[in-house]
Scaffold this motif. Structure first.
Motif, short mmCIF file in Angstrom:
data_model
loop_
_atom_site.label_atom_id
_atom_site.label_comp_id
_atom_site.label_asym_id
_atom_site.label_seq_id
_atom_site.Cartn_x
_atom_site.Cartn_y
_atom_site.Cartn_z
N GLU A 235 0.83 -1.20 0.00
CA GLU A 235 0.00 0.00 0.00
C GLU A 235 0.87 1.25 0.00
N PRO A 236 0.39 2.33 -0.63
CA PRO A 236 1.14 3.58 -0.61
C PRO A 236 1.32 4.09 0.81
N GLY A 237 2.39 4.81 1.02
CA GLY A 237 2.66 5.37 2.34
C GLY A 237 3.80 6.36 2.28
N TYR A 238 4.32 6.70 3.44
CA TYR A 238 5.44 7.61 3.57
C TYR A 238 6.61 6.80 4.12
N TYR A 239 7.50 6.35 3.23
CA TYR A 239 8.54 5.39 3.60
C TYR A 239 9.93 6.01 3.53
N ILE A 240 10.85 5.39 4.28
CA ILE A 240 12.28 5.65 4.12
C ILE A 240 12.96 4.30 3.94
N THR A 241 13.96 4.25 3.06
CA THR A 241 14.71 3.02 2.80
C THR A 241 16.19 3.30 2.93
N LEU A 242 16.88 2.48 3.72
CA LEU A 242 18.33 2.54 3.84
C LEU A 242 18.90 1.29 3.18
N THR A 250 32.13 -6.96 0.93
CA THR A 250 31.78 -7.40 -0.42
C THR A 250 30.71 -6.47 -0.96
N SER A 251 30.45 -6.59 -2.25
CA SER A 251 29.36 -5.82 -2.85
C SER A 251 28.45 -6.75 -3.66
N LYS A 252 28.44 -8.03 -3.30
CA LYS A 252 27.69 -9.01 -4.06
C LYS A 252 26.19 -8.85 -3.89
N TYR A 253 25.75 -8.58 -2.64
CA TYR A 253 24.32 -8.48 -2.36
C TYR A 253 24.01 -7.13 -1.73
N ARG A 254 22.71 -6.88 -1.53
CA ARG A 254 22.26 -5.67 -0.85
C ARG A 254 21.35 -6.04 0.31
N MET A 255 21.34 -5.19 1.31
CA MET A 255 20.36 -5.31 2.38
C MET A 255 19.62 -3.99 2.47
N ALA A 256 18.41 -4.03 3.02
CA ALA A 256 17.60 -2.82 3.11
C ALA A 256 16.89 -2.79 4.46
N VAL A 257 16.76 -1.57 4.99
CA VAL A 257 15.98 -1.33 6.20
C VAL A 257 14.89 -0.33 5.82
N TRP A 258 13.66 -0.64 6.17
CA TRP A 258 12.53 0.23 5.84
C TRP A 258 11.93 0.86 7.08
N GLY A 259 11.49 2.08 6.96
CA GLY A 259 10.79 2.77 8.04
C GLY A 259 9.62 3.56 7.50
N LYS A 260 8.79 4.05 8.43
CA LYS A 260 7.61 4.83 8.06
C LYS A 260 7.64 6.18 8.76
N LEU A 261 7.16 7.19 8.06
CA LEU A 261 7.13 8.54 8.61
C LEU A 261 6.13 8.62 9.77
N ARG A 262 6.59 9.17 10.88
CA ARG A 262 5.71 9.34 12.04
C ARG A 262 5.32 10.80 12.24
N SER A 263 6.26 11.71 12.04
CA SER A 263 5.93 13.10 12.31
C SER A 263 6.82 14.02 11.51
N MET A 264 6.35 15.27 11.38
CA MET A 264 7.12 16.31 10.71
C MET A 264 6.98 17.59 11.53
N ARG A 265 8.08 18.29 11.72
CA ARG A 265 8.06 19.56 12.44
C ARG A 265 8.77 20.62 11.62
N PRO A 266 8.06 21.64 11.16
CA PRO A 266 8.73 22.71 10.42
C PRO A 266 9.78 23.40 11.27
N ARG A 267 10.84 23.88 10.65
CA ARG A 267 11.88 24.60 11.38
C ARG A 267 11.41 26.01 11.68
#
Length: 267
Positions: A235-242, A250-267
């Motif tokens: 489903e669509p959402g607000y994601y971050i991927t590392l 090595t550089s043979k494979y990749r790993m990924a960590v996913w997160g979801k946006l919880r909050s935003m605070r303007p500066r």
């Protein structure tokens, strides 16, 4: 009694063999020393140089923006969202509209929507669990971004706080190795992204331990592995991927960590 006669040609051949063996030994020692220096350069010097470079860039961005609003272990980076708006609220963020377009809100946040120049550092990524605070630059080029100790933003993926996937890459070994320990991240850990316009707080949700280096699904707008489809979202959402290389060194494979946006605070 016969005395063996050693001719001059025999002595010369023996002397030549001794010189050849000695020269070969010296070459092997020299090659070994050179290889050792290369290893030290890759594993120690590039890290020291890139980490120092990244720290200076973070400080430069903070001076440009004013006083820093997040640091490892601080209230915001630890997830103290307070009254910060949630994804999809009418808070001035870029949110999906019923017609498939986008609603634009406050001007301060809209300033973050201007696409940065390629290789330009424009944000700061903070991961308290890893004691990591590192610049985010546009693009994932090695020489201009990753080898400087920066984290790179995949062109074509969304920017912080936007609906979709804000996807990043970083070295796991050498050149600052900012993502060396992202395998230690756990569900619920916070990840903050600070720009000139706002501070975005994401929460780690899940991880993909290993996949193909060509698995573009992990950085798709709705991230989902094309190699291991049981990992990812539907489903669509607000994601971050590392993303980073695996196994280490090595550089043979990749790993990924996913997160979801919880909050935003303007500066």
């Amino acid at each position: 009694m016969r005395v063996p006669v050693v001719q001059h040609s025999t002595r010369r051949r023996r002397a030549l063999r001794r010189r050849t063996l000695w020269t070969g030994g010296e070459l092997l020692v020299t090659v070994g020393v050179v290889l050792l220096l290369l290893v030290v350069h890759q594993l120690w010097w590039t890290n020291r140089q890139a980490q120092h470079n990244a720290e200076r860039k973070v400080q430069a961005l903070e001076r440009e923006w004013g006083s820093p609003s997040a640091s490892p272990g601080g209230a915001d980076s630890a997830g103290g969202g307070g009254s910060s708006p949630s994804p999809g609220s009418s808070d001035g963020r870029d949110t999906p509209s019923p017609t498939g377009g986008r609603r634009q809100g406050g001007g301060a946040v809209n300033a973050a929507r201007a696409l940065p120049d390629l290789s330009q550092a424009y944000a700061v990524l903070t991961i308290p669990r890893l004691s990591l605070r590192v610049p985010v630059a546009e693009g994932v080029g090695k020489q201009d971004v990753l080898n400087k100790g920066y984290v790179g933003h995949y062109k074509g993926t969304q920017q912080p706080g936007q609906a979709g996937n804000f996807a990043l890459a970083g070295h796991r070994n050498t050149h600052g190795e900012p993502f060396r320990y992202i395998n230690r991240l756990r569900r619920g850990d916070t990840i903050t992204v600070e720009t000139k316009a706002a501070l975005y707080t994401y929460v780690v949700d899940t991880a993909l331990p290993q996949t193909s280096a060509r698995d573009g699904g992990v950085i798709a707008r709705v991230p989902r592995s094309t190699v291991r489809p049981s990992y990812g979202y539907s489903e669509p959402g607000y994601y971050i991927t590392l993303t980073t290389c695996t196994p280490e060194y090595t550089s043979k494979y990749r790993m990924a960590v996913w997160g979801k946006l919880r909050s935003m605070r303007p500066r």
